[in-house]
Structure formats: C-alpha cells, structure tokens
Write an enzyme that holds these catalytic residues in place. Structure first.
Site, mmCIF file in Angstrom:
data_model
loop_
_atom_site.group_PDB
_atom_site.id
_atom_site.type_symbol
_atom_site.label_atom_id
_atom_site.label_comp_id
_atom_site.label_asym_id
_atom_site.label_seq_id
_atom_site.Cartn_x
_atom_site.Cartn_y
_atom_site.Cartn_z
ATOM 1 N N ARG A 83 1.054 -1.027 0.203
ATOM 2 C CA ARG A 83 -0.667 0.012 -0.218
ATOM 3 C C ARG A 83 0.835 1.312 -0.424
ATOM 4 O O ARG A 83 0.591 2.430 -0.679
ATOM 5 C CB ARG A 83 -1.302 0.568 1.761
ATOM 6 N N GLU A 97 4.878 -9.017 15.883
ATOM 7 C CA GLU A 97 4.523 -8.495 16.431
ATOM 8 C C GLU A 97 4.525 -10.310 17.283
ATOM 9 O O GLU A 97 4.632 -10.462 18.346
ATOM 10 C CB GLU A 97 2.629 -8.779 16.727
HETATM 11 P P1 AMP Z 1 4.426 -2.127 11.716
HETATM 12 O O1 AMP Z 1 5.492 -2.263 11.346
HETATM 13 O O2 AMP Z 1 3.301 -2.376 13.388
HETATM 14 O O3 AMP Z 1 4.210 -0.656 12.318
HETATM 15 O O4 AMP Z 1 2.613 -1.895 10.650
HETATM 16 C C1 AMP Z 1 2.901 -1.418 9.652
HETATM 17 C C2 AMP Z 1 2.415 -1.824 7.855
HETATM 18 O O5 AMP Z 1 1.017 -3.493 8.501
HETATM 19 C C3 AMP Z 1 2.388 -1.131 6.833
HETATM 20 O O6 AMP Z 1 2.582 -1.832 5.502
HETATM 21 C C4 AMP Z 1 0.662 -1.405 7.313
HETATM 22 O O7 AMP Z 1 -0.012 -1.383 6.642
HETATM 23 C C5 AMP Z 1 0.082 -2.709 8.042
HETATM 24 N N1 AMP Z 1 -0.516 -2.917 9.029
HETATM 25 C C6 AMP Z 1 -0.185 -2.805 10.574
HETATM 26 N N2 AMP Z 1 -1.305 -2.567 11.546
HETATM 27 C C7 AMP Z 1 -2.863 -2.459 10.348
HETATM 28 C C8 AMP Z 1 -3.539 -2.068 10.544
HETATM 29 N N3 AMP Z 1 -4.291 -1.955 11.922
HETATM 30 N N4 AMP Z 1 -4.575 -1.783 9.515
HETATM 31 C C9 AMP Z 1 -3.553 -1.432 7.939
HETATM 32 N N5 AMP Z 1 -3.039 -2.168 8.375
HETATM 33 C C10 AMP Z 1 -1.812 -2.289 9.367
#
Ligand code: AMP
Length: 181
Positions: free
Chosen positions: A64, A101
């Site tokens: 995305r 996670e």
């Molecule tokens: P993070 O590494 O935890 O910041 O996760 C970011 C990546 O995971 C991004 O590329 C987001 O598109 C996806 N992502 C994580 N959590 C969500 C969520 N609750 N809704 C949509 N996309 C998420």
C-alpha cells in the site's frame, strides 16, 4: 485544508475486525482508492506534509506504500524506490529482518536503488499507508541508510497513535501523518 482532510480520511476508513488475525482491527484504505476525489486529496495532502523536508527521492513500502508513494513521486517529479517483500525484486538486493508482533519479516531494496538520484546525497521520504508499531518503517529506514541515504521524513496516511510507532522513528527522521487515530 489538512484538518478537513483528516476528517475525510477518518470517515473513509473501513474497520475490519479480526483481520488478518483475531484481535487486529484492520484499517481498510480501499474506500479512499475507490473515490478519485478523496484519493487525489490524499496524494496532495502527502505532498503538502513532506514538501518542507526537501526530499530528492520517495521510497514506498510494499504494497500500500506503493499505491500512495508512487503518485507522490510522479507528481513531485522525483525517483520512486520500491521497498519490497523478499524474493520480489529481480536485481541484487539488500535485506533487513525485523520483528513482528509474532515472528519475523524481511524487506528488501535493490542494491543500486539510490543510483537514480543525480545528487551527491540521497534525501529520502518514506511513505506507507499506515503507521502501527513502526517496525516496518524502521526496517525500511535501516535499509535506505545502509545504502548511504538520509531519511528526511516518514509520512503516513494514517497513524495509530495509541501504538506510539513514531517513538522508534523520531530520533532519526521527522514523522508525519494525515490522520491520527
Ligand atoms: P508496523 O510495522 O507495526 O508499523 O505495521 C505497519 C504495516 O502493517 C503497514 O504496512 C500497514 O499497512 C500494516 N498494518 C499494521 N497494522 C495495521 C492495521 N491495523 N490496519 C491496516 N494495516 C495495518
């Protein structure tokens, strides 16, 4: 203008509970993509928030981050650097593994990704759709930095403020988003 855009973005997101796994509320951005007026406003909003940082390249995180990052790059007449999941890029790559996670993930860039920038220093803006814990963007920052680039800003359409992902990014670059939840 950005305040109104923040509300528009918030109103456009679709919450999908328990996707992709139980306990996660997925913020679906496809309603933004399905509305050309809002999609355009979102791209213009990203341009507005990253412009002060003087980037000379845009990196987008699969998938995305491509959807939002590539139009921003094209409109600003800047090179676009794809940061991809493993095994997708055809040329020689550099990788970084990072913790999720549960478990681990890896992202890659082409080794020569910064050669498209015709300036001595690559000043890169990283774009993704959503900032959650920040782990993915932090890994992208490490990759670009390992190639000699400077990360001037990390920009997101949506930021899940309660996860405080900006905490792990803010020491190395500016962090901004269009809508904070
Ligand atoms: P993070 O590494 O935890 O910041 O996760 C970011 C990546 O995971 C991004 O590329 C987001 O598109 C996806 N992502 C994580 N959590 C969500 C969520 N609750 N809704 C949509 N996309 C998420």
């Amino acid at each position: 203008m950005l305040q109104t855009l923040e509300n528009t973005i918030k109103d456009s997101l679709r919450d999908v509970p328990d996707f992709p796994k139980p306990g996660i509320v997925f913020k679906d951005i496809t309603p933004i993509l399905g509305n050309p007026v809002i999609f355009n406003q979102t791209i213009e909003g990203l341009i507005e928030i990253i412009k002060p940082f003087g980037a000379n390249a845009i990196a987008g995180i699969e998938a995305r981050g491509f959807v939002f990052g590539a139009p921003v790059a094209a409109k600003l007449n800047l090179p676009f650097i794809p940061v991809r999941k493993p095994g997708k890029l055809p040329w020689k790559t550099r990788k970084v593994a990072y913790a999720l996670e549960y478990g681990e993930a890896t992202i890659e860039v082409h080794e020569d990704a910064l050669e498209c920038i015709n300036q001595p220093l690559a000043k890169v803006a990283i774009i993704d759709d959503l900032l959650a814990t920040g782990g993915t963007t932090q890994a992208a920052c490490k990759l670009i930095s390992s190639l000699g680039g400077e990360i001037v800003v990390c920009a997101f359409v949506v930021e899940l403020g309660f996860l405080n992902g900006r905490q792990i990014l803010k020491d190395n670059s500016a962090v901004c988003s269009l809508a904070r939840l």
